[in-house]
Design a protein around this motif. Sequence first.
Motif, short mmCIF file in Angstrom:
data_model
loop_
_atom_site.label_atom_id
_atom_site.label_comp_id
_atom_site.label_asym_id
_atom_site.label_seq_id
_atom_site.Cartn_x
_atom_site.Cartn_y
_atom_site.Cartn_z
N ALA A 1 23.24 -41.14 77.49
CA ALA A 1 23.56 -40.04 76.57
C ALA A 1 25.00 -40.14 76.07
O ALA A 1 25.31 -39.67 74.97
N ASP B 1 25.31 -41.58 72.76
CA ASP B 1 24.65 -40.75 71.75
C ASP B 1 25.52 -39.56 71.36
O ASP B 1 25.68 -39.26 70.18
N ASN B 2 26.04 -38.87 72.36
CA ASN B 2 26.64 -37.57 72.10
C ASN B 2 27.57 -37.17 73.24
O ASN B 2 27.13 -36.68 74.27
N ASP C 1 29.83 -34.80 73.33
CA ASP C 1 29.95 -33.36 73.52
C ASP C 1 28.87 -32.84 74.45
O ASP C 1 29.11 -32.00 75.31
N MET C 2 27.66 -33.37 74.25
CA MET C 2 26.55 -32.91 75.07
C MET C 2 26.76 -33.34 76.52
O MET C 2 26.49 -32.56 77.44
N LYS D 1 29.60 -33.83 78.08
CA LYS D 1 30.62 -32.96 78.68
C LYS D 1 30.04 -31.58 78.97
O LYS D 1 30.30 -31.00 80.02
N ALA D 2 29.25 -31.07 78.03
CA ALA D 2 28.65 -29.74 78.22
C ALA D 2 27.69 -29.75 79.40
O ALA D 2 27.36 -28.70 79.94
N CYS D 3 27.21 -30.94 79.77
CA CYS D 3 26.32 -31.03 80.92
C CYS D 3 27.08 -31.39 82.19
O CYS D 3 26.50 -31.85 83.18
N GLY D 4 28.40 -31.24 82.15
CA GLY D 4 29.18 -31.34 83.37
C GLY D 4 29.56 -32.75 83.81
O GLY D 4 29.85 -32.97 84.97
N VAL D 5 29.53 -33.71 82.88
CA VAL D 5 29.85 -35.08 83.28
C VAL D 5 31.06 -35.57 82.49
O VAL D 5 31.19 -35.31 81.30
#
Lengths: 306, 260
Positions: free
Chosen positions: A165, A168-169, A171-172, A174-178
């Motif tokens: 991911a 791909d993205n 921001d996503m 980071k928003a998922c805590g990684v």
Amino acid sequence: MIMTFAAFLGSLELGMIYAVLALGVFLSFRTLNMPDLTVDGSIVTGMAISAVICAGGGNPFLALIGAALGGAAAGLITGLLHTKLKIQAILAGILVMLAAYSVNLRIMGKTPNIPLTKSTTVYKIADGILPPKYAGIVLGLVILIIIIALLYMFLETRLGFVFRATGDNEDMVKACGVSCDNMKLLGLALSNGLVGLAGGLLAQNQAFADINSGTGMMVIGLASVILGEVIFGTKTLMRRLVAASLGAILYRILLAQALYVGMESTDMKLVSAIIVVIALTLGLLGEKSSKLTRFSAKFIKRRVQR
Amino acid sequence: MKNLLEIKDITKVFGEGTVNEKVALNSVSLTLREGDFVTVIGNNGAGKSTLLNCIAGVYAIDKGSIVLDDKDITKLPEHKRARWMGRVFQDPLKGTAFDMTIEENLAIAYYKNRSRGLSPGITSKDRELFREKLSMLEMGLEDKMTQKVKLLSGGQRQALTLFMAAITEPKLLLLDEHTAALDPAAASKVLALTDRCAEDPKLCTLMITHNMKDALKHGNRTILMKDGRIVMDISGEEREQMTVEKLIEKFSIDNDRMLL
């Protein structure tokens, strides 16, 4: 003029090695979406370590592991330059590629070329077990299958999911805590580890290591990945891994064929670049008209079979 | 109700010392209680998105402190704060990994607060759970779980992102104009889903919107921002009496988009 059967087997054997390189480039270029030029340096690091260990009478399989670790170290440095010092990815790769030249020379004991004609290599061991004509291909295939399987299993884990991911993205992710930085470090180390392994195999296969043999390796890897995607598709993850590998093999066959139709071996870098341009263009056309791509792909397939 | 989020005097300046210096947040303080659903309105450049991004950790703040559930998170990086926050972005492309399948995206969000080791990325048990929960969206996504996200429409993507943000039941749900890029039908569907996500289980939610009617209709509290400050904070009785017309009159809002 069509190449001889022996030459075809030779391209297959080399193709198996370049497939490992292509998988490495696939990880950085496709999965992380990051153009990584470290490859031109880390592949020679792999060659150098592999050659030094083999020439010193060491275990050639250990030499391959050393080659992979050396490549991974180079990738890790690129990753650190990019994530911690905020240097652009492409520039970080170029810097490490440049620095690797000096480091590789030191590894090789300041000689630009190490011959392995008298040393034990994995290919010579394989020749002793299997019929020599096919031994190299079988050995390469076994190594390639192991790597594809391990890579596939890794990319299907929880860690592998976020790793994929990241390209791909961000921001996503980071928003998922990684932390994206950690994923990039991991990816660049893994990618260049495979590249180093390919270098180690290459040195043992051709029975020498040369300080200048890294030029254009990234382009070759990229060409293989794109060629594979255009012809074999990108539908599933496994398909993408196999496509990159088959792309590398096909690429070797195309190059060998170019030699047979009378191109000079010194022109090969030009041919490499042209193949990349064609493969990229086919990819572009594929987005516009899959029909045309299918036709082109069929055309290329036919040329190869002939 | 207990205080969940305490923002004290936070200031954020962009391009400090240059001609483009912009004070995006000017010592803003805001306290959210557990179960609050706060809608945020204001003109472009009022500091709404900056406020949200400072809470999420996208920007480091210049002054002030942010405390979430008695834990000071002022200095924590974005990805570490993410374990307590679910976020949906304005851009439908930003919330999902487009080249991965719906179930893979869901799995990434689902394992947010657990170790990212080498165990399988998705199990058949997860799939069942996702299918069951997705069917509640009534968008038919449960039958497309192995389809790549890039094939979904904007509304479907926002619904999926919202779903991913809420699946781990975070302490805080941050929605940054998540319906602004959608057509009216998709927007109202996503808003209805937002209400459901915020209600069950009760998640503390902060929703930015350009639409004043939506701002008064959803949630239990509305704040209005202007020039980097909170100039209005209403709830309860006062909020029920409030109308779009009164808002315009009171705060001379000049943005046509907000009237719709």
